[in-house]
Design an enzyme around this catalytic site. Structure first.
Site, PDB file in Angstrom:
ATOM      1  CG  MET A   6      51.155  44.037  40.672  1.00 35.46           C
ATOM      2  SD  MET A   6      50.886  42.193  40.118  1.00 35.46           S
ATOM      3  CE  MET A   6      50.031  41.213  41.152  1.00 35.46           C
ATOM      4  CG  HIS A   7      45.819  47.669  42.865  1.00 37.53           C
ATOM      5  ND1 HIS A   7      45.191  47.229  44.194  1.00 37.53           N
ATOM      6  CD2 HIS A   7      45.197  46.553  41.847  1.00 37.53           C
ATOM      7  CE1 HIS A   7      44.449  46.048  44.113  1.00 37.53           C
ATOM      8  NE2 HIS A   7      44.514  45.610  42.721  1.00 37.53           N
ATOM      9  CG  LEU A   8      51.993  52.245  39.670  1.00 39.49           C
ATOM     10  CD1 LEU A   8      53.677  51.524  39.724  1.00 39.49           C
ATOM     11  CD2 LEU A   8      52.081  53.289  38.637  1.00 39.49           C
TER      12      LEU A   8
END
Length: 493
Positions: A430-432
């Protein structure tokens, strides 16, 4: 709200909060902040060692739909609250590495590594190393590292040492391979989002208005100038400068529904192009991740959710979870962990070759887009993840871990079996990033310059991790705060 402001900031998340706070330091500049979430801080989310906010049913989570690989749907948590996803994530505050900064500076020289390192130091109040070179002790963001005394963290350290990895005292300065304590935006057991650190102390400024539970649905343009923001309340608010800080999914969505994006993405939905930008919604960069499970063989005392991590030379990060994920998402951590509980080593690939897309499903910004990550399409990605899982299994099989744990998967899988297991258990960190990346204006896939100004459009900026060409190693929170500071500095010049 007034009818006109000098600046409108869409999103009070990791980057938007410092951006708005810095812009409003000029008493002559009127600033409006618009956020889709409520303006209060949920008290239970202040507790650092919980992921309750990431639970799909939590009111402060607005997950978006994704496909990690074709036919593999996934719901990705996203914070709908002050502080954005910093309010619901694991609280890790790792800086971008030296290698990341160098790569970005080659794309845009304004991202000078030395200047960025000074920026990281200036924004932090490092409670452990604040007086040491390369750190700061007067910035808004508290940074600390948890104790390394629980049995799992000690076993992890011994296993890493036995595998030949060096010990790193400070992962925010020593950015090469090795293991060490995790920096977190935590003080006295409480999570500190950028909204709490930057925005809350200045909310009473007469030139700053903050509006919550309100969604921006379109940027209005006159020719090549952005002039106003249309809100779901029905209001239209005008500004000299409009800053999109809604995150790497909502920001490209807002650009596209406003007519700024690839022609092929806009016209089928009846959106008339205002400015054709092929890079909007492209270049999704993130960290594919798998949880390698292990079973406790003895009761363990309570511990922070995360305490240490390992970086390998192959761009793998291994992060031990010190509580069961089911417990972390439903209760605050604090009880002993009994035997036969399932914990995990999170194995994440930090520089994946794969790139995905954000695709509109509607011209209405209230209809969420879908993200296709396209994980595991690269043979190199599959090979490095396979190696990362192998390293995790070697850690779990070490003498130090055998006293407290047993692996929950076999350690003698073939490459094909391991690839199949990874594909079945695939997740994301979840490090987009990257969906409106910076670059040269002649690059057809770049959207903004290094300071976040949209190429070819006056008065429109992007200020979140959308602008990064590739996701930084580690987490994105610290870099997102830095982006807010950098864009504010550019806008004040």
């Amino acid at each position: 709200m007034r009818e006109r402001y000098d600046a409108i900031v869409i999103g009070a998340g990791a980057a938007g909060s410092p951006l708005a706070a810095r812009l409003s330091e000029d008493a002559h500049r009127t600033v409006l902040v618009v956020d889709a979430g409520p303006l209060d801080h949920d008290p239970e989310l202040r507790t650092a060692d919980t992921l309750r906010g990431a639970h799909a049913d939590h009111p402060r989570n607005e997950p978006f739909s994704a496909e990690l690989r074709p036919g593999f749907p996934y719901g990705v948590p996203r914070g709908r609250t002050l502080g954005g996803s910093m309010a619901i994530n694991g609280g890790i505050f790792l800086r971008a590495t030296d290698e990341d900064l160098l790569a970005w500076s080659l794309v845009d020289p304004s991202w000078d590594p030395d200047e960025c390192r000074r920026g990281f130091a200036a924004l932090e109040n490092d409670l452990d190393f604040g007086t040491e070179p390369g750190h700061g002790s007067t910035g808004p963001m508290p940074v600390s590292r948890p104790p390394q005394t629980d049995p799992t963290t000690r076993a992890f350290a011994e296993a890493c040492r036995g595998l030949g990895f060096p010990e790193l005292r400070d992962l925010n300065v020593e950015t090469g391979p090795g293991w060490g304590p995790v920096p977190r935006n935590v003080a006295e057991g409480e999570r500190w989002t950028s909204a709490r650190a930057y925005l809350d102390p200045v909310r009473t400024r007469p030139n700053l208005d903050v509006v919550g539970s309100t969604r921006a649905i379109r940027v209005l343009c006159e020719g090549t100038r952005a002039v106003a923001v249309e809100l779901d309340s029905g209001a239209t608010v005008y500004a000299n400068d409009i800053f999109l800080s809604a995150g790497s999914v909502a920001t490209p969505q807002l650009l596209m529904v406003s007519g700024i994006g690839p022609r092929a993405a806009l016209e089928p939905l009846g959106i008339s192009p205002v400015l054709v930008k092929e890079g909007v919604g492209e270049n999704v960069s993130d960290h594919p991740q798998v949880a390698v499970p292990w079973i406790t063989s003895m009761p363990l005392p309570p511990a922070p959710l995360f305490a240490s991590l390992l970086r390998t030379p192959d761009d793998i990060e291994i992060l031990p979870m010190l509580a069961p994920l089911s417990a972390a998402m439903t209760v605050s951590i604090g009880a002993d962990i009994g035997s036969h509980q399932e914990l995990a080593l999170l194995v994440g690939l930090q520089r994946a070759d794969s790139r995905g897309t954000v695709t509109l499903l509607s011209a209405d910004a209230r209809v969420a887009p879908i993200v296709a990550y396209r994980y595991l399409e690269s043979a190199s990605d599959r090979e490095r993840l396979r190696g990362g899982v192998g390293t995790a299994l070697a850690i779990l099989s070490s003498e130090s871990f055998r006293a407290i744990a047993r692996p929950a998967i076999a350690g003698d899988l073939t490459d094909d079996e391991l690839d199949a297991w990874i594909a079945k258990h695939l997740g994301t960190a979840m490090h987009l990033c990257g969906t409106a990346r910076f670059g040269d204006p002649d690059d057809p896939l770049s959207v903004v310059d290094g300071s976040g100004r949209v190429h070819g459009m006056d008065g429109l900026w992007v200020a979140d991790t959308s602008i990064l060409p590739v996701a930084p190693r580690g987490g994105t929170a610290a870099t997102a705060v830095l982006i807010g500071e950098r864009v504010a500095a550019a806008a004040r010049r």
